[in-house]
Structures are given as C-alpha cells and as structure tokens.
Write a protein that holds these residues in place. Sequence first.
Motif, short mmCIF file in Angstrom:
data_model
loop_
_atom_site.label_atom_id
_atom_site.label_comp_id
_atom_site.label_asym_id
_atom_site.label_seq_id
_atom_site.Cartn_x
_atom_site.Cartn_y
_atom_site.Cartn_z
N LYS A 1 -4.44 -7.22 -1.04
CA LYS A 1 -4.51 -6.26 0.06
C LYS A 1 -3.14 -5.70 0.42
CE LYS A 1 -8.93 -7.08 2.09
NZ LYS A 1 -9.75 -7.53 3.19
N CYS A 2 -2.15 -6.58 0.47
CA CYS A 2 -0.80 -6.12 0.81
C CYS A 2 -0.27 -5.17 -0.27
CB CYS A 2 0.15 -7.30 0.98
SG CYS A 2 -0.17 -8.24 2.49
N TYR B 1 -5.39 -2.91 6.82
CA TYR B 1 -4.17 -3.70 6.64
C TYR B 1 -3.86 -4.49 7.90
CZ TYR B 1 0.67 -4.90 5.64
OH TYR B 1 1.85 -5.58 5.44
N LEU C 1 -4.87 1.35 0.77
CA LEU C 1 -5.59 0.58 1.79
C LEU C 1 -5.25 1.21 3.14
CD1 LEU C 1 -7.27 -2.23 1.86
CD2 LEU C 1 -5.19 -3.13 2.87
N SER C 2 -6.25 1.40 3.97
CA SER C 2 -6.01 2.07 5.25
C SER C 2 -5.20 1.17 6.18
CB SER C 2 -7.34 2.43 5.91
OG SER C 2 -7.95 1.25 6.40
N ALA C 3 -4.53 1.81 7.13
CA ALA C 3 -3.72 1.07 8.11
C ALA C 3 -4.58 0.11 8.92
CB ALA C 3 -3.00 2.05 9.02
N PHE D 1 -1.92 -1.84 0.13
CA PHE D 1 -1.39 -1.09 1.27
C PHE D 1 -0.05 -0.47 0.91
CE2 PHE D 1 1.11 -0.91 5.24
CZ PHE D 1 0.33 0.01 5.93
#
Length: 135
Positions: A78-79, A92, A87-89, A82
Amino acid sequence: MDSFFDSLPIMESHYCRAKTQKKYLLPEWKTKQSLYKFYQDDRCKSRDVRPLSIATFYEAFDAKNLGLYFPRKDQCKKCSLFKVGNLSAEEYSEHQQKKEEARIEKDKDKNEGKIVFTVDMQAVVMTPKSKLSSL
Ligand SMILES: [Zn+2]
C-alpha cells in the motif's frame, strides 16, 4: 558529495520507522564498494571530476545515515502504491491509521507481559523494476 547521495533512490523504512531513522538504498548496490564504483563511474567520470577517496566516501555515506540492505519486512504494497500515485490519499491515511493502531495494540500486549509474535507472510523483493503489476 551530498548531491550524489541525495540523488540516490531510497526507500524509507515503513515497519521499522519506530526503530530506525536510516534510509535504505534500493538493493541495486550490495556493498559499499559497489556503490563507490558506481559513484566513480557514473558520477565522476561523466562530470570529469576527481572522485573522493573511498574512506571519505564511506564517511559521508555513514554521515548521511544511509543503509545498504533493505530489511525484507520493510516492503509494504500500500505504501509503495501511494508513493507512485496508485492509491488514494484516503486509503493511504486509513492504512497509516491501522498501522498505528496495530502498533499501539502490540505495545500494549508487550507491556502486559504477553508474548507477542509477528510474522511477515509475504516476502517482496524490491528492485528498481518492480514486479508489482499494480505499480
Ligand atoms: Zn504501508
């Protein structure tokens, strides 16, 4: 010299953040010596500059708080997503929050004298060319 180190691709620690401030280079360089060779060949030759001695280079490397080996458990999908904008804010921030909650829970268990055992079930090897299709 600083600009050379600053130009290197680094991965910031994710799971280790509480423990280390070190910044890890991508595993393109297995040894400091190979990084020095890269510095000589890529940086100095192309700019026609005389390279620093290897000892001075190592000192500067340590002063920058850089590390060569990227701990396996530092990889987080995920990181990474982002970072490259996939990946959306919101997602995240939710992820960061869950991570913090998990850390608090773990600390709580530890402080209560419970034995805490965590396992990373997935080893992702990071390379400059990622095999993560979603990247
Ligand atoms: Zn993460």
